[in-house]
Write an enzyme that holds these catalytic residues in place. Structure first.
Site, PDB file in Angstrom:
ATOM      1  N   ARG A 212      42.370  56.279  49.830  1.00  0.00           N
ATOM      2  CA  ARG A 212      43.720  56.117  49.291  1.00  0.00           C
ATOM      3  C   ARG A 212      44.124  57.417  48.621  1.00  0.00           C
ATOM      4  O   ARG A 212      43.397  57.939  47.778  1.00  0.00           O
ATOM      5  CB  ARG A 212      43.776  54.980  48.267  1.00  0.00           C
ATOM      6  CG  ARG A 212      43.505  53.621  48.835  1.00  0.00           C
ATOM      7  CD  ARG A 212      43.607  52.537  47.775  1.00  0.00           C
ATOM      8  NE  ARG A 212      42.575  52.669  46.763  1.00  0.00           N
ATOM      9  CZ  ARG A 212      42.802  52.973  45.495  1.00  0.00           C
ATOM     10  NH1 ARG A 212      44.025  53.201  45.067  1.00  0.00           N
ATOM     11  NH2 ARG A 212      41.810  53.068  44.624  1.00  0.00           N
TER      12      ARG A 212
ATOM     13  N   ASP B 227      43.453  37.290  44.886  1.00  0.00           N
ATOM     14  CA  ASP B 227      42.189  37.779  45.424  1.00  0.00           C
ATOM     15  C   ASP B 227      40.984  37.012  44.912  1.00  0.00           C
ATOM     16  O   ASP B 227      39.911  37.081  45.510  1.00  0.00           O
ATOM     17  CB  ASP B 227      42.012  39.265  45.076  1.00  0.00           C
ATOM     18  CG  ASP B 227      42.809  40.182  45.974  1.00  0.00           C
ATOM     19  OD1 ASP B 227      43.411  39.681  46.951  1.00  0.00           O
ATOM     20  OD2 ASP B 227      42.844  41.400  45.710  1.00  0.00           O
TER      21      ASP B 227
END
Length: 395
Positions: A149, A265
Protein backbone atom coordinates in the site's frame (compact mmCIF):
# COMPACT_ATOMS: atom_id res chain seq x y z
CA UNK A 1 -25.12 5.87 27.28
CA UNK A 2 -23.10 4.60 24.33
CA UNK A 3 -19.37 4.20 24.88
CA UNK A 4 -16.93 3.86 21.99
CA UNK A 5 -13.68 2.13 22.89
CA UNK A 6 -10.55 2.88 20.88
CA UNK A 7 -7.34 1.04 21.83
CA UNK A 8 -5.17 2.67 19.14
CA UNK A 9 -5.23 5.34 16.47
CA UNK A 10 -6.82 4.15 13.25
CA UNK A 11 -4.26 3.43 10.54
CA UNK A 12 -3.89 5.61 7.48
CA UNK A 13 -5.76 3.39 5.07
CA UNK A 14 -8.09 3.89 2.17
CA UNK A 15 -11.69 2.97 1.75
CA UNK A 16 -12.34 1.78 -1.77
CA UNK A 17 -16.01 0.89 -1.61
CA UNK A 18 -19.27 1.98 -3.13
CA UNK A 19 -20.85 2.92 0.18
CA UNK A 20 -24.56 3.44 0.30
CA UNK A 21 -24.32 5.27 3.62
CA UNK A 22 -27.62 5.31 5.52
CA UNK A 23 -29.17 8.56 6.63
CA UNK A 24 -26.78 9.15 9.49
CA UNK A 25 -26.30 12.86 8.90
CA UNK A 26 -22.73 12.52 7.64
CA UNK A 27 -23.19 13.05 3.90
CA UNK A 28 -21.75 16.57 3.97
CA UNK A 29 -18.71 15.39 5.93
CA UNK A 30 -18.17 12.51 3.49
CA UNK A 31 -18.51 14.57 0.32
CA UNK A 32 -16.19 17.26 1.65
CA UNK A 33 -13.35 14.70 1.49
CA UNK A 34 -14.23 12.10 -1.14
CA UNK A 35 -13.69 11.78 -4.89
CA UNK A 36 -16.72 10.88 -7.01
CA UNK A 37 -15.52 8.44 -9.64
CA UNK A 38 -16.61 8.81 -13.26
CA UNK A 39 -14.77 5.92 -14.98
CA UNK A 40 -13.11 2.63 -14.14
CA UNK A 41 -10.30 1.59 -16.49
CA UNK A 42 -8.73 -1.84 -16.87
CA UNK A 43 -5.28 -1.93 -18.52
CA UNK A 44 -2.88 -4.66 -19.60
CA UNK A 45 0.14 -5.02 -17.36
CA UNK A 46 2.95 -4.68 -19.91
CA UNK A 47 2.06 -1.60 -21.89
CA UNK A 48 -1.06 -0.13 -20.28
CA UNK A 49 -3.26 -1.02 -23.28
CA UNK A 50 -6.93 -0.46 -22.48
CA UNK A 51 -8.78 -3.74 -22.06
CA UNK A 52 -11.92 -2.10 -20.75
CA UNK A 53 -13.18 1.32 -19.75
CA UNK A 54 -16.63 1.83 -18.29
CA UNK A 55 -18.50 4.82 -16.94
CA UNK A 56 -19.31 4.39 -13.28
CA UNK A 57 -22.76 2.94 -12.71
CA UNK A 58 -24.78 5.66 -10.93
CA UNK A 59 -28.01 3.70 -10.78
CA UNK A 60 -27.54 3.38 -7.04
CA UNK A 61 -26.05 6.83 -6.44
CA UNK A 62 -22.68 8.49 -6.90
CA UNK A 63 -19.86 6.02 -6.37
CA UNK A 64 -17.04 7.55 -4.37
CA UNK A 65 -13.69 6.71 -2.84
CA UNK A 66 -12.58 8.16 0.48
CA UNK A 67 -9.60 7.89 2.80
CA UNK A 68 -10.55 5.57 5.62
CA UNK A 69 -9.43 8.07 8.26
CA UNK A 70 -11.81 10.65 6.73
CA UNK A 71 -14.69 8.20 6.99
CA UNK A 72 -13.76 7.35 10.58
CA UNK A 73 -13.59 11.03 11.49
CA UNK A 74 -17.01 11.69 9.97
CA UNK A 75 -18.55 8.82 11.93
CA UNK A 76 -16.84 9.80 15.17
CA UNK A 77 -17.81 13.47 14.82
CA UNK A 78 -21.43 12.50 14.23
CA UNK A 79 -21.45 10.12 17.18
CA UNK A 80 -19.82 12.58 19.57
CA UNK A 81 -22.41 15.20 18.62
CA UNK A 82 -24.94 13.05 20.48
CA UNK A 83 -25.26 13.90 24.19
CA UNK A 84 -25.44 10.21 25.16
CA UNK A 85 -22.13 9.17 23.55
CA UNK A 86 -18.75 8.98 25.28
CA UNK A 87 -15.49 8.09 23.52
CA UNK A 88 -12.88 6.33 25.65
CA UNK A 89 -9.41 6.05 24.16
CA UNK A 90 -6.62 3.67 25.21
CA UNK A 91 -9.22 1.43 26.83
CA UNK A 92 -8.22 -2.06 25.73
CA UNK A 93 -10.98 -4.64 26.21
CA UNK A 94 -9.61 -7.94 27.55
CA UNK A 95 -12.79 -9.80 28.50
CA UNK A 96 -16.54 -9.79 27.92
CA UNK A 97 -19.66 -11.26 29.52
CA UNK A 98 -22.69 -12.11 27.40
CA UNK A 99 -25.71 -12.54 29.64
CA UNK A 100 -28.64 -10.16 29.13
CA UNK A 101 -29.85 -7.74 30.30
CA UNK A 102 -26.43 -6.37 31.36
CA UNK A 103 -23.46 -7.67 29.39
CA UNK A 104 -20.12 -6.13 30.27
CA UNK A 105 -16.55 -5.65 29.13
CA UNK A 106 -13.46 -5.75 31.29
CA UNK A 107 -10.70 -3.28 30.46
CA UNK A 108 -6.97 -3.84 30.83
CA UNK A 109 -7.10 -1.44 33.79
CA UNK A 110 -9.44 -3.86 35.58
CA UNK A 111 -12.47 -1.60 35.23
CA UNK A 112 -15.73 -3.35 34.33
CA UNK A 113 -18.16 -1.45 32.12
CA UNK A 114 -21.76 -2.67 31.81
CA UNK A 115 -24.34 -1.87 29.17
CA UNK A 116 -27.44 -3.13 27.39
CA UNK A 117 -25.44 -4.47 24.45
CA UNK A 118 -21.80 -5.06 23.48
CA UNK A 119 -20.81 -4.76 19.81
CA UNK A 120 -17.49 -6.32 18.87
CA UNK A 121 -16.10 -4.16 16.05
CA UNK A 122 -12.49 -5.06 16.79
CA UNK A 123 -11.37 -6.23 13.37
CA UNK A 124 -9.61 -9.21 11.84
CA UNK A 125 -7.78 -10.14 15.03
CA UNK A 126 -10.90 -9.73 17.17
CA UNK A 127 -10.58 -10.72 20.80
CA UNK A 128 -14.35 -10.52 21.28
CA UNK A 129 -14.80 -13.15 18.52
CA UNK A 130 -12.66 -15.71 20.33
CA UNK A 131 -14.61 -15.13 23.55
CA UNK A 132 -17.98 -15.31 21.80
CA UNK A 133 -17.15 -18.57 20.03
CA UNK A 134 -15.18 -19.99 22.98
CA UNK A 135 -12.53 -20.91 20.45
CA UNK A 136 -8.99 -19.54 20.23
CA UNK A 137 -7.95 -21.92 17.46
CA UNK A 138 -9.55 -20.15 14.49
CA UNK A 139 -6.95 -19.88 11.75
CA UNK A 140 -7.00 -17.77 8.62
CA UNK A 141 -6.07 -19.48 5.37
CA UNK A 142 -3.47 -17.61 3.28
CA UNK A 143 -4.68 -16.82 -0.24
CA UNK A 144 -1.16 -16.84 -1.63
CA UNK A 145 -1.29 -13.06 -2.10
CA UNK A 146 0.04 -10.07 -0.23
CA UNK A 147 -0.40 -6.38 -0.98
CA UNK A 148 1.74 -3.26 -0.89
CA UNK A 149 0.00 0.00 0.00
CA UNK A 150 1.42 3.36 -1.00
CA UNK A 151 0.09 6.92 -0.89
CA UNK A 152 1.48 9.72 -3.04
CA UNK A 153 1.07 13.48 -2.78
CA UNK A 154 -0.48 15.46 -5.64
CA UNK A 155 2.63 17.63 -6.00
CA UNK A 156 4.93 14.71 -6.87
CA UNK A 157 2.39 13.28 -9.33
CA UNK A 158 1.86 16.55 -11.21
CA UNK A 159 5.58 16.92 -11.83
CA UNK A 160 5.38 14.05 -14.34
CA UNK A 161 3.19 14.65 -17.43
CA UNK A 162 2.48 10.92 -17.74
CA UNK A 163 1.15 10.71 -14.16
CA UNK A 164 -0.62 14.06 -14.00
CA UNK A 165 -3.88 12.75 -15.43
CA UNK A 166 -4.05 9.94 -12.86
CA UNK A 167 -4.26 12.36 -9.93
CA UNK A 168 -6.35 15.00 -11.71
CA UNK A 169 -9.07 12.83 -13.25
CA UNK A 170 -11.91 11.16 -11.29
CA UNK A 171 -11.09 7.63 -12.37
CA UNK A 172 -9.91 4.36 -10.90
CA UNK A 173 -7.45 2.21 -12.83
CA UNK A 174 -6.68 -1.50 -12.61
CA UNK A 175 -3.57 -2.93 -14.25
CA UNK A 176 -3.85 -6.72 -14.47
CA UNK A 177 -1.14 -9.25 -15.20
CA UNK A 178 0.15 -12.73 -14.38
CA UNK A 179 -0.43 -13.45 -10.67
CA UNK A 180 -0.63 -9.72 -9.86
CA UNK A 181 -2.73 -6.62 -10.25
CA UNK A 182 -2.67 -2.95 -9.25
CA UNK A 183 -5.62 -0.74 -8.31
CA UNK A 184 -5.16 3.03 -8.00
CA UNK A 185 -7.34 6.13 -7.59
CA UNK A 186 -7.24 9.72 -6.25
CA UNK A 187 -8.41 10.59 -2.73
CA UNK A 188 -9.16 13.62 -0.59
CA UNK A 189 -10.34 15.86 -3.42
CA UNK A 190 -7.41 14.75 -5.63
CA UNK A 191 -4.75 15.73 -3.09
CA UNK A 192 -3.61 12.13 -2.55
CA UNK A 193 -3.19 9.12 -4.84
CA UNK A 194 -3.71 5.66 -3.38
CA UNK A 195 -2.04 2.62 -4.96
CA UNK A 196 -2.54 -1.00 -3.88
CA UNK A 197 -0.27 -3.57 -5.54
CA UNK A 198 -1.29 -7.19 -5.07
CA UNK A 199 1.38 -9.81 -5.61
CA UNK A 200 2.37 -13.36 -4.60
CA UNK A 201 2.95 -13.72 -0.86
CA UNK A 202 6.47 -14.65 0.21
CA UNK A 203 5.08 -15.87 3.56
CA UNK A 204 7.16 -13.31 5.39
CA UNK A 205 4.48 -10.77 6.29
CA UNK A 206 1.61 -10.73 8.76
CA UNK A 207 -2.12 -10.22 8.35
CA UNK A 208 -1.64 -6.69 9.62
CA UNK A 209 -2.16 -3.15 8.31
CA UNK A 210 1.18 -1.89 9.62
CA UNK A 211 3.91 -4.29 8.45
CA UNK A 212 6.77 -2.48 6.73
CA UNK A 213 7.46 -3.60 3.16
CA UNK A 214 10.56 -3.44 0.99
CA UNK A 215 10.67 -0.90 -1.82
CA UNK A 216 13.33 -2.91 -3.64
CA UNK A 217 11.12 -5.99 -3.61
CA UNK A 218 8.25 -3.91 -4.93
CA UNK A 219 10.47 -2.60 -7.73
CA UNK A 220 11.51 -6.17 -8.56
CA UNK A 221 7.94 -7.49 -8.44
CA UNK A 222 6.70 -4.97 -11.02
CA UNK A 223 9.71 -4.70 -13.29
CA UNK A 224 8.54 -4.75 -16.93
CA UNK A 225 5.08 -3.39 -16.13
CA UNK A 226 3.49 -0.31 -17.73
CA UNK A 227 5.69 2.76 -17.27
CA UNK A 228 2.97 4.49 -15.26
CA UNK A 229 3.14 1.71 -12.66
CA UNK A 230 6.93 1.74 -12.44
CA UNK A 231 6.98 5.54 -12.19
CA UNK A 232 4.48 5.42 -9.32
CA UNK A 233 6.73 2.95 -7.52
CA UNK A 234 9.81 5.09 -8.16
CA UNK A 235 8.14 8.03 -6.40
CA UNK A 236 7.72 6.11 -3.13
CA UNK A 237 10.17 6.96 -0.31
CA UNK A 238 12.24 3.92 0.66
CA UNK A 239 10.77 3.70 4.16
CA UNK A 240 7.15 4.38 3.20
CA UNK A 241 6.00 0.98 1.93
CA UNK A 242 3.43 -1.05 3.89
CA UNK A 243 2.64 -4.68 3.10
CA UNK A 244 0.01 -7.07 4.38
CA UNK A 245 -0.85 -10.72 3.91
CA UNK A 246 -4.24 -11.45 2.34
CA UNK A 247 -6.04 -14.29 4.09
CA UNK A 248 -9.34 -16.06 3.60
CA UNK A 249 -11.47 -16.47 6.71
CA UNK A 250 -13.99 -19.30 6.89
CA UNK A 251 -17.59 -18.42 7.83
CA UNK A 252 -18.22 -18.41 11.58
CA UNK A 253 -20.86 -20.63 13.13
CA UNK A 254 -22.48 -17.56 14.66
CA UNK A 255 -21.98 -13.80 15.08
CA UNK A 256 -24.09 -13.44 18.22
CA UNK A 257 -24.31 -14.64 21.81
CA UNK A 258 -26.70 -13.27 24.41
CA UNK A 259 -26.53 -9.49 24.15
CA UNK A 260 -23.23 -9.41 22.25
CA UNK A 261 -22.79 -9.18 18.47
CA UNK A 262 -19.87 -8.98 16.04
CA UNK A 263 -19.78 -6.65 13.04
CA UNK A 264 -17.42 -5.94 10.15
CA UNK A 265 -14.04 -7.63 9.91
CA UNK A 266 -14.57 -9.23 13.31
CA UNK A 267 -17.08 -11.63 11.72
CA UNK A 268 -16.61 -11.47 7.93
CA UNK A 269 -13.18 -10.18 6.85
CA UNK A 270 -13.27 -9.30 3.16
CA UNK A 271 -10.54 -9.73 0.59
CA UNK A 272 -9.93 -6.51 -1.40
CA UNK A 273 -10.77 -7.88 -4.85
CA UNK A 274 -14.31 -6.41 -4.95
CA UNK A 275 -13.77 -3.50 -2.52
CA UNK A 276 -16.44 -4.48 0.00
CA UNK A 277 -14.75 -4.59 3.40
CA UNK A 278 -15.95 -1.23 4.72
CA UNK A 279 -19.20 -1.35 2.72
CA UNK A 280 -20.30 -4.59 4.37
CA UNK A 281 -19.41 -3.23 7.81
CA UNK A 282 -21.62 -0.20 7.11
CA UNK A 283 -24.44 -2.55 6.10
CA UNK A 284 -23.99 -4.38 9.42
CA UNK A 285 -24.23 -1.09 11.30
CA UNK A 286 -27.33 -0.04 9.35
CA UNK A 287 -29.05 -3.33 10.14
CA UNK A 288 -28.17 -3.16 13.83
CA UNK A 289 -29.16 0.48 14.08
CA UNK A 290 -32.64 0.02 12.65
CA UNK A 291 -33.29 -3.11 14.72
CA UNK A 292 -32.23 -1.49 17.98
CA UNK A 293 -34.46 1.48 17.09
CA UNK A 294 -37.40 -0.87 16.56
CA UNK A 295 -37.47 -2.92 19.76
CA UNK A 296 -39.44 -1.84 22.82
CA UNK A 297 -37.16 -3.01 25.67
CA UNK A 298 -33.70 -4.28 26.48
CA UNK A 299 -35.17 -7.77 26.94
CA UNK A 300 -35.71 -7.90 23.16
CA UNK A 301 -32.03 -7.31 22.38
CA UNK A 302 -31.11 -11.01 21.98
CA UNK A 303 -34.04 -11.45 19.57
CA UNK A 304 -33.03 -8.32 17.66
CA UNK A 305 -29.48 -9.69 17.35
CA UNK A 306 -30.89 -12.95 16.02
CA UNK A 307 -32.76 -10.94 13.36
CA UNK A 308 -29.51 -9.09 12.61
CA UNK A 309 -27.66 -12.34 12.00
CA UNK A 310 -30.52 -13.73 9.91
CA UNK A 311 -30.48 -10.66 7.66
CA UNK A 312 -26.71 -10.32 7.30
CA UNK A 313 -24.78 -13.58 7.61
CA UNK A 314 -25.58 -15.30 4.31
CA UNK A 315 -25.22 -12.08 2.34
CA UNK A 316 -21.83 -11.16 3.82
CA UNK A 317 -20.50 -14.67 3.29
CA UNK A 318 -21.64 -14.60 -0.36
CA UNK A 319 -19.76 -11.33 -0.87
CA UNK A 320 -16.68 -12.91 0.74
CA UNK A 321 -16.76 -15.72 -1.82
CA UNK A 322 -17.14 -13.33 -4.77
CA UNK A 323 -13.84 -11.72 -3.81
CA UNK A 324 -12.06 -15.05 -4.03
CA UNK A 325 -13.49 -15.70 -7.49
CA UNK A 326 -12.45 -12.26 -8.73
CA UNK A 327 -8.84 -12.89 -7.70
CA UNK A 328 -8.60 -15.87 -10.05
CA UNK A 329 -9.93 -13.94 -13.05
CA UNK A 330 -7.67 -10.94 -12.51
CA UNK A 331 -4.49 -12.99 -12.13
CA UNK A 332 -4.53 -15.31 -15.16
CA UNK A 333 -1.01 -15.88 -16.52
CA UNK A 334 -0.56 -14.88 -20.14
CA UNK A 335 -2.02 -17.60 -22.33
CA UNK A 336 -5.35 -18.94 -23.65
CA UNK A 337 -7.40 -18.10 -20.52
CA UNK A 338 -5.97 -14.58 -20.40
CA UNK A 339 -6.67 -14.00 -24.11
CA UNK A 340 -10.28 -15.19 -23.73
CA UNK A 341 -10.74 -13.01 -20.63
CA UNK A 342 -9.33 -9.93 -22.36
CA UNK A 343 -11.67 -10.44 -25.31
CA UNK A 344 -14.54 -10.65 -22.84
CA UNK A 345 -13.39 -7.33 -21.38
CA UNK A 346 -13.52 -5.74 -24.82
CA UNK A 347 -16.87 -7.34 -25.66
CA UNK A 348 -18.45 -5.99 -22.49
CA UNK A 349 -17.86 -2.45 -23.80
CA UNK A 350 -19.63 -3.20 -27.11
CA UNK A 351 -22.63 -5.04 -25.74
CA UNK A 352 -24.34 -5.87 -22.49
CA UNK A 353 -22.14 -8.89 -21.84
CA UNK A 354 -20.76 -9.82 -18.43
CA UNK A 355 -17.65 -7.95 -17.34
CA UNK A 356 -14.93 -10.36 -16.11
CA UNK A 357 -14.04 -7.93 -13.30
CA UNK A 358 -16.76 -8.44 -10.69
CA UNK A 359 -16.15 -4.94 -9.33
CA UNK A 360 -17.18 -3.50 -12.70
CA UNK A 361 -19.87 -6.01 -13.69
CA UNK A 362 -23.40 -4.58 -13.76
CA UNK A 363 -25.11 -7.69 -12.36
CA UNK A 364 -22.62 -7.90 -9.50
CA UNK A 365 -23.09 -4.18 -8.86
CA UNK A 366 -26.84 -4.70 -8.65
CA UNK A 367 -26.28 -7.37 -6.00
CA UNK A 368 -23.72 -5.34 -4.07
CA UNK A 369 -25.10 -1.82 -4.34
CA UNK A 370 -28.82 -2.37 -4.78
CA UNK A 371 -29.21 -3.99 -1.37
CA UNK A 372 -31.22 -2.23 1.34
CA UNK A 373 -29.73 -3.48 4.61
CA UNK A 374 -32.35 -1.74 6.75
CA UNK A 375 -35.26 -3.21 4.80
CA UNK A 376 -33.73 -6.69 4.98
CA UNK A 377 -33.20 -6.35 8.74
CA UNK A 378 -36.78 -5.27 9.34
CA UNK A 379 -38.04 -8.16 7.23
CA UNK A 380 -36.03 -10.56 9.40
CA UNK A 381 -37.39 -8.86 12.53
CA UNK A 382 -40.98 -9.39 11.44
CA UNK A 383 -40.25 -13.06 10.88
CA UNK A 384 -38.53 -13.74 14.19
CA UNK A 385 -40.83 -11.56 16.30
CA UNK A 386 -43.96 -13.24 14.93
CA UNK A 387 -45.77 -10.23 13.51
CA UNK A 388 -45.67 -6.77 12.02
CA UNK A 389 -44.93 -5.22 15.43
CA UNK A 390 -43.47 -1.76 15.52
CA UNK A 391 -41.18 -2.58 12.57
CA UNK A 392 -43.81 -1.75 9.98
CA UNK A 393 -43.50 1.94 10.84
CA UNK A 394 -39.95 1.98 9.46
CA UNK A 395 -40.73 0.51 6.00
Amino acid sequence: MLRLFDSKHYPSLCLNSQLKVPEWGISDLIHAQDVGLEHIHVRRWQDGTFLNTMPVNKTYGQQAVIHRADLHNALIDRALAQPTVTLRENSLVIDVTFDPPSPSVTLASGEIVQGDIVIGADGIKSGIRAKLLEDNSIKAQPTGDAAYRIMLERSVMEADPELRGLIQEPQATRWIGPHKHVIAYPLRKHELYNVVLIHPDRHGVEESWTTKGSKQRMVDDYRGWDSKVTKLIDLVPDDDVLEWKLCLHSPLKTWIRGSVALIGDACHPMLPYVAQGAAQAVEDAAALGILLSTIDSRHQIPLALFAYEQSRKQRAETVQQSGTENRTLLHFPDGPEQIARDEQFRASMRESGKNPDRWNDRETQRFLWGWDAEKAALGAWREVSGGESKASAYL
